[in-house]
Scaffold this motif. Structure first.
Motif, PDB file in Angstrom:
ATOM      1  N   PHE A  34      61.656  57.787  33.425  1.00  0.00           N
ATOM      2  CA  PHE A  34      60.156  58.651  33.956  1.00  0.00           C
ATOM      3  C   PHE A  34      59.304  58.485  32.898  1.00  0.00           C
ATOM      4  O   PHE A  34      58.347  58.313  33.227  1.00  0.00           O
ATOM      5  CB  PHE A  34      60.688  60.084  34.485  1.00  0.00           C
ATOM      6  CG  PHE A  34      59.772  60.786  34.795  1.00  0.00           C
ATOM      7  CD1 PHE A  34      59.076  60.881  36.397  1.00  0.00           C
ATOM      8  CD2 PHE A  34      58.927  61.893  34.005  1.00  0.00           C
ATOM      9  CE1 PHE A  34      58.151  61.468  36.669  1.00  0.00           C
ATOM     10  CE2 PHE A  34      57.970  62.718  34.452  1.00  0.00           C
ATOM     11  CZ  PHE A  34      57.730  62.395  35.812  1.00  0.00           C
ATOM     12  N   VAL A  38      55.359  57.209  33.313  1.00  0.00           N
ATOM     13  CA  VAL A  38      54.369  57.962  33.156  1.00  0.00           C
ATOM     14  C   VAL A  38      53.383  57.699  32.037  1.00  0.00           C
ATOM     15  O   VAL A  38      52.315  57.804  32.210  1.00  0.00           O
ATOM     16  CB  VAL A  38      54.863  59.430  33.676  1.00  0.00           C
ATOM     17  CG1 VAL A  38      53.768  60.564  33.563  1.00  0.00           C
ATOM     18  CG2 VAL A  38      55.492  59.641  34.793  1.00  0.00           C
TER      19      VAL A  38
ATOM     20  N   GLU B  53      59.640  64.474  41.977  1.00  0.00           N
ATOM     21  CA  GLU B  53      59.170  63.362  41.362  1.00  0.00           C
ATOM     22  C   GLU B  53      57.807  62.881  41.336  1.00  0.00           C
ATOM     23  O   GLU B  53      57.212  62.925  40.282  1.00  0.00           O
ATOM     24  CB  GLU B  53      60.176  62.242  41.138  1.00  0.00           C
ATOM     25  CG  GLU B  53      60.474  61.602  39.742  1.00  0.00           C
ATOM     26  CD  GLU B  53      61.444  60.474  39.790  1.00  0.00           C
ATOM     27  OE1 GLU B  53      62.549  60.805  40.165  1.00  0.00           O
ATOM     28  OE2 GLU B  53      61.122  59.325  39.426  1.00  0.00           O
ATOM     29  N   GLN B  57      54.904  63.535  38.478  1.00  0.00           N
ATOM     30  CA  GLN B  57      53.974  62.417  37.963  1.00  0.00           C
ATOM     31  C   GLN B  57      52.492  62.763  37.992  1.00  0.00           C
ATOM     32  O   GLN B  57      51.962  62.417  37.222  1.00  0.00           O
ATOM     33  CB  GLN B  57      54.585  61.117  38.863  1.00  0.00           C
ATOM     34  CG  GLN B  57      53.835  59.862  38.371  1.00  0.00           C
ATOM     35  CD  GLN B  57      54.269  58.546  39.063  1.00  0.00           C
ATOM     36  OE1 GLN B  57      55.283  58.335  38.817  1.00  0.00           O
ATOM     37  NE2 GLN B  57      53.395  57.904  39.390  1.00  0.00           N
TER      38      GLN B  57
END
Lengths: 103, 199
Positions: A34, A38, B53, B57
Motif C-alpha cells: 500500500f 500510494v 483502502e 488512498q
C-alpha cells in the motif's frame, strides 16, 4: 454538555455504550504494497491547482487592493486636473464670460 | 479516550523535507507512519459502499497534492486527520440519506437491541455489540455528515471536545453545537421509534 440520564436520550447512551466494544480494533499497519503504491502515485501527481490558487489567494487580494488604491489615487488626480481644466475652459468660454458679467 | 494508535516514531519534519524533494523512500515512510491514524478515522466514519483502502488512498493522495500548503502551524498529524475527516464527510454527503428509519429494516438482533435500549433499563448483552454497532450506523445515517462525525467521536470513541476540535479544525463551540443538534435529532428518532413500537 448535557448527559443522557433518562428517557430517550438515555436510550442513545445505552446503545452507544453497547456498540463501543465492536468498534475497538487493534492498531493496524498498512497492507502489503500500500505505502509503495500510494507514495508512487502521490509523487506522480502534480500539485493541486486549486491548492496553489488558495495559497496565492491572499497575496492576490492584497495586490488587487493595492491596484484599486492606486487607481483611485490616479483617477482622483485626473479628476482634480480635469476639474481645474473645466474651470479654465469656463473662463475661455465667451458665453460664460458674458453671462457672468450680466450677473 | 487516549489514541489507541501511536504511529512509529519518525522525524516528520525531516521526512517532509525529503518528500518535497520527491524522495520515494521518504514518501513511503510517511504513509506507513500515518496509516494507523488515517485508517482509524476512515474506519470510524466509513461511508457504506466505499472500500476502506480506497478511502485511505484518497486521503494520502490529497495529502501529497496539498503538501505545499502545510505551514507547520498545527502538528502534521492534526493536519492529516483534518484531510481524512473532510474526505469522509465528502463521501457521506455524496450518499443519499435514507428517507426514514423503520423497524422493518432491522435484522432480528438489531430489533432486539433497539427494543432493549428503548424499553428496559437492562444493559444490552455483550454479544450484541456488533448488532448495536450496526444499529448505531443506521441511526446515525439519519443525521447530517458533520453531526454524525461529532457524535461518533464524542459518544463512541469517547474523545473530548478539544480533541475533536483539533482533529476536525472546527472550533470547540461549533463542535458543542453539532453534538447538541445531533443528540436532539437522535432523541426525536428514539421517541418516534418508541411511538411506532407502541402503535
Amino acid at each position: 454538555m448535557k448527559s443522557a440520564s433518562s428517557g430517550p436520550l438515555s436510550a442513545w447512551s445505552r446503545l452507544a455504550r453497547a456498540a463501543r466494544p465492536a468498534g475497538e480494533t487493534p492498531p493496524e499497519a498498512a497492507p502489503f504494497g500500500f505505502a509503495t503504491r500510494v507514495a508512487a502515485l502521490g509523487l506522480a501527481v502534480a500539485p493541486d491547482g486549486r491548492a496553489l490558487l488558495e495559497a496565492f489567494a491572499l497575496r492576490a487580494v492584497g495586490l488587487a487592493g493595492l491596484v484599486a488604491v492606486l487607481s483611485l489615487a490616479i483617477g482622483l488626480g485626473d479628476g482634480l486636473w480635469f476639474g481645474s481644466g473645466d474651470d479654465l475652459l469656463g473662463l475661455n468660454d465667451t458665453v460664460a464670460v458674458v453671462l457672468a458679467l450680466a450677473d | 479516550m487516549p489514541d489507541a494508535v501511536d504511529p512509529p516514531p519518525i522525524d516528520v519534519a525531516a521526512c517532509l523535507e525529503r518528500v518535497r524533494r520527491r524522495d520515494q523512500q521518504a514518501a513511503r515512510e510517511l504513509v506507513e507512519h500515518l496509516y494507523p491514524l488515517v485508517v482509524r478515522i476512515v474506519r470510524a466514519h466509513l461511508p457504506r459502499r466505499v472500500a476502506e483502502e480506497d478511502l485511505c488512498q484518497e486521503v494520502f493522495l490529497k495529502m501529497f497534492s496539498r503538501l505545499g500548503q502545510y505551514q507547520g502551524a498545527v502538528p502534521f498529524t492534526h493536519w492529516v486527520s483534518r484531510i481524512a475527516v473532510t474526505t469522509c464527510i465528502d463521501h457521506l454527503r455524496a450518499q443519499r440519506r435514507r428517507p426514514e428509519f423503520r423497524w422493518a429494516d432491522l435484522s432480528e438482533n438489531e430489533a432486539q437491541v433497539l427494543d432493549a435500549v428503548l424499553t428496559s433499563e437492562n444493559e444490552v448483552a455483550a454479544n450484541d455489540a456488533l448488532a448495536a454497532r450496526e444499529l448505531v450506523h443506521k441511526l446515525l445515517s439519519q443525521l447530517k455528515p458533520e453531526d454524525q462525525l461529532v457524535v461518533r467521536m464524542l459518544d463512541l470513541e469517547q474523545r473530548s471536545i478539544a480533541e475533536i476540535a483539533a482533529a476536525t479544525g472546527w472550533n470547540q463551540s461549533l463542535v458543542k453545537v453539532r453534538a447538541f443538534r445531533a443528540r436532539r435529532k437522535l432523541q426525536k428518532l428514539f421517541q418516534e421509534l418508541k411511538r411506532r413500537e407502541k402503535s
